[in-house]
Design an enzyme around this catalytic site. Structure first.
Site, PDB file in Angstrom:
ATOM      1  CE  LYS A  85      41.265 -37.817  13.233  1.00  0.00           C
ATOM      2  NZ  LYS A  85      42.170 -38.220  14.335  1.00  0.00           N
ATOM      3  CB  SER A 161      43.469 -41.412  12.898  1.00  0.00           C
ATOM      4  OG  SER A 161      43.277 -40.611  14.061  1.00  0.00           O
ATOM      5  CB  SER A 185      45.830 -40.037  15.864  1.00  0.00           C
ATOM      6  OG  SER A 185      45.687 -41.429  15.823  1.00  0.00           O
TER       7      SER A 185
END
Length: 491
Positions: A85, A161, A185
């Protein structure tokens, strides 16, 4: 490797791919080549935003030359292609924009402690995944790189996220990718994309070298996977602490991978289908998925009873909002250092600018009060769980939300989180309390979209044992989205 073979390999989880390398059936380079084919075939998802193919090939060639794949020196995941990520997983020398236009062109100067653990374990890092600005949103549609497409439907968000990672895993690009979780997230995108997402307990791994914790302990890093055993194996990789960490979690009594394969003793589980925050959005199909999971757990010998801890929703929402305003103000300063000038308002997402502006005026007293409120609500939650081992609740209160809901400015940071919590419900409570929480793809809506069901507990061992048992009883591996790699053209 041809595309047909690369697409077939997509159904093999990380441990399975590593076993092929260990047996000499495939090399690390061949596994990487197959993953690159799958990335190229799914560009339309906009899940992978940074290619690191050259550095990955160098790493894979070194692994093949060393012979360590065949000896097992690197552990059960060596040689497996892996995605990071683009937030909270810095890799020295690689781009790191964190979803922010103000950080376009920013390059990490040192690797995160967890990334070093991934590399030490032999995971081959070959790209970075899409994320909203600074992880502020539970959706992935940043202005910097555009929205990530949910492989189940282009009409709903993949969550955030860690939405880029979740979409890549759900589509079969990789069996696992890294994520981070501050109010849900990891678990929100896991629910939206029909994969496994575990938020570890607080301080399970380190924020070294540049941090002690994130958002005063709300943030934890881990991964998105398709199987429980991959989730457990990756947690074994990053478990531990670095010198100088402010605190650390007690080490597990056995490896997490072992816990995921052991039948748990009968657990005392509370079940709730309401929300701890005011909302009118709890969908009946979400309620049905949670209740069906409760019945399944009862059939497996566990004691399931209705109930849940109560918290002060205003105190929690106020505190989470304050912590985010201060965090965003600090990230504004990072952008100032990177740009060498004051960033402009139009270089940030509108919702981030609201948080930044409030952060400039948040007082030290307000910040201290927010931390005290978090601790007080943690004690209240723990008291409500007294005599019980786990809590079964929805991950999201709805199916995957539409785009444009969870990233909009609402005038104030508190109003922003009121909208988020009305959709996410329980996820933030695991971050506030520091408890471990896992979302499992156990439900499906009438229109074929995934519904995640969430279990929370004091530590991960209980969760992984329960998750492994549920995976055996109600397997989800054969359930793939319409945009599964190779199944259709991804546009």
């Amino acid at each position: 490797m041809d595309s047909s073979s690369a697409f077939e390999l997509a159904a093999t989880d990380a441990i399975g791919q590593a076993a092929l390398a260990a047996a000499g059936e495939l090399t690390a380079v061949e596994l990487l080549d197959a993953a690159i084919i799958r990335v190229e075939a799914t560009r339309g998802l906009n899940a992978v935003i940074t290619d690191l193919f050259d550095r990955a090939r160098t790493q894979a060639e070194a692994l093949d030359a060393s012979g360590e794949l065949r000896t097992g020196q690197r552990g059960p995941l060596a040689g497996v292609p892996f995605l990071l990520k683009d937030l909270g997983a810095a890799l020295a020398g690689a781009p790191e924009a964190m979803g922010s236009r103000a950080l376009r062109g920013h390059v990490a100067t040192e690797s995160a402690w967890t990334v070093d653990r991934y590399l030490d374990a032999g995971l081959v890092v070959f790209g970075k995944t899409n994320t909203p600005e600074w992880g502020n949103h539970c959706t992935t549609e940043p202005l910097l790189s555009g929205p990530t497409v949910n492989p189940w439907s282009s009409n709903v968000t993949p969550g955030g996220s860690s939405g880029g990672s979740a979409a890549a895993v759900a589509a079969g690009v990789v069996p696992a990718a890294s994520g981070g979780d501050g109010t849900g997230s990891i678990r929100v995108p896991a629910s939206c994309c029909g994969v496994v997402g575990l938020k570890p307990r607080r301080a399970r791994s380190s924020f070294a070298p540049d941090g002690g914790h994130g958002l005063e302990g709300l943030v934890n890093n881990h991964a998105l996977t398709r199987t429980v055993r991959d989730c457990a194996a990756l947690l074994d990789v990053i478990t531990g602490s670095a010198p100088g960490d402010p605190y650390s979690a007690a080490p597990p009594t056995l490896p997490f991978l072992d816990a995921a394969t052991q039948t748990p003793a009968a657990q005392r589980i509370l079940i709730a289908t309401t929300s701890p925050f005011p909302t009118d959005r709890i969908h009946p199909e979400v309620v049905s998925a949670v209740e069906a999971t409760g019945r399944l757990l009862e059939s497996l010998g566990h004691h399931v009873a209705p109930g849940a801890p109560t918290i002060d929703p205003d105190a929690v929402a106020d505190a989470v909002a304050v912590l985010h305003t201060v965090s965003n103000a600090a990230l504004h300063e990072l952008a100032r250092e990177h740009l060498g000038r004051a960033p402009r308002e139009d270089e940030f997402e509108p919702s981030s600018w609201v948080m930044i502006r409030e952060g400039f005026t948040t007082t030290g007293l307000a910040y201290a009060d927010a931390i005290s409120a978090i601790h007080a609500q943690t004690r209240r939650f723990a008291a409500g769980m007294n005599g019980h081992d786990a809590l079964l609740v929805p991950t999201l209160l709805t199916g995957p939300p539409p785009y444009g809901l969870l990233n909009q400015p609402r005038g104030t940071t508190r109003a922003f989180f009121d909208v988020e919590f009305a959709t996410t419900g329980w996820t933030a409570l695991a971050n506030v309390t520091g408890w471990a929480a896992i979302s499992l793809p156990l439900g499906q809506s009438s229109d074929g979209l995934p519904i995640g069901v969430q279990l929370m507990a004091r530590d991960e061992t209980v969760l992984l044992s329960l998750a492994g048992q549920l995976e055996q009883a109600a397997p989800w591996a054969a359930r793939t989205p319409p945009r599964w790699v190779g199944a259709t053209a991804v546009t």
